[in-house]
Design a protein around this motif. Sequence first.
Motif, PDB file in Angstrom:
ATOM      1  N   GLY A 145       6.733  -6.331   1.750  1.00 25.87           N
ATOM      2  CA  GLY A 145       7.471  -7.151   2.702  1.00 25.87           C
ATOM      3  C   GLY A 145       6.706  -8.423   2.970  1.00 25.87           C
ATOM      4  N   ARG A 177       5.523  -4.804   8.616  1.00 29.24           N
ATOM      5  CA  ARG A 177       6.958  -5.105   8.645  1.00 29.24           C
ATOM      6  C   ARG A 177       7.712  -4.088   7.779  1.00 29.24           C
ATOM      7  N   THR A 178       9.020  -4.191   7.771  1.00 30.22           N
ATOM      8  CA  THR A 178       9.851  -3.345   6.925  1.00 30.22           C
ATOM      9  C   THR A 178       9.794  -3.848   5.490  1.00 30.22           C
ATOM     10  N   ALA A 179       9.634  -2.932   4.550  1.00 30.32           N
ATOM     11  CA  ALA A 179       9.632  -3.310   3.135  1.00 30.32           C
ATOM     12  C   ALA A 179      11.016  -3.809   2.753  1.00 30.32           C
ATOM     13  N   ASP A 180      11.044  -4.891   1.933  1.00 24.59           N
ATOM     14  CA  ASP A 180      12.331  -5.395   1.469  1.00 24.59           C
ATOM     15  C   ASP A 180      12.413  -5.447  -0.052  1.00 24.59           C
ATOM     16  N   CYS A 203       3.933  -2.691   2.415  1.00 22.08           N
ATOM     17  CA  CYS A 203       4.533  -2.150   3.638  1.00 22.08           C
ATOM     18  C   CYS A 203       5.022  -0.752   3.297  1.00 22.08           C
ATOM     19  N   GLY A 204       4.186   0.247   3.516  1.00 19.97           N
ATOM     20  CA  GLY A 204       4.561   1.610   3.157  1.00 19.97           C
ATOM     21  C   GLY A 204       4.682   1.744   1.655  1.00 19.97           C
ATOM     22  N   ASN A 205       5.858   2.179   1.172  1.00 17.56           N
ATOM     23  CA  ASN A 205       6.080   2.377  -0.263  1.00 17.56           C
ATOM     24  C   ASN A 205       6.719   1.176  -0.943  1.00 17.56           C
TER      25      ASN A 205
END
Length: 201
Positions: free
Chosen positions: A18, A23-26, A13-15
């Motif tokens: 997730g 979705r937003t990376a966690d 998820c991007g850099n």
Amino acid sequence: MTETIAWNLACRCGNGVGKAPGRTADAAIPNQPPSGWTGSLGPGVRWEQWPRSLNTGLPMMHVLTIWLPGDFQRRGLRAEGEHADESEGTNAWDIVEPTIDIWLIPRVDPNAGKAPVELWGDEVGPGGYVNPSTGGRSLAGWAEPLFALSHLGGTAFPVQAMPEGLTPWYLELEEISGLNFGGGGNAQIDLESDAFDWACG
């Protein structure tokens, strides 16, 4: 005997990573190479060999390709005509999803290596399988961080009833890469017994 490990599927998820693409990376991207991918890019077979829908004749949609840890490598390729696709026609030509890396991340799960069973209240299942619910609709504290994650083995969170025939060697998928289980649903696919079930949310 070595300890069995259950695994979460973490998607790029991007850099970071997730629980599903988009979705937003966690968490940060793991240091090891990816364990597979999700998206339309298939498992590296020629188009002539791509599995076809028995309903439409079109290539079936690819959901994910993943390297399985040794414990989860339970069965080989299927005999021709052994299984029938009863889908409504979702296929690889009409559904195009981006290719997203997937990593397997160990998860702390008291039910790793145990076959999931339906339990009520404080019951403990055969083999020591622990109920993730506190008895009502709420989850036990240890189960909350495991909920709604695609994973290999460990605690099952079916949306409706627990499927029969699950072994410790199953894959639970949330709605990723074009999968649609009716909004908030999920599926369980057993890699040893061939048990398969899904339910909508």
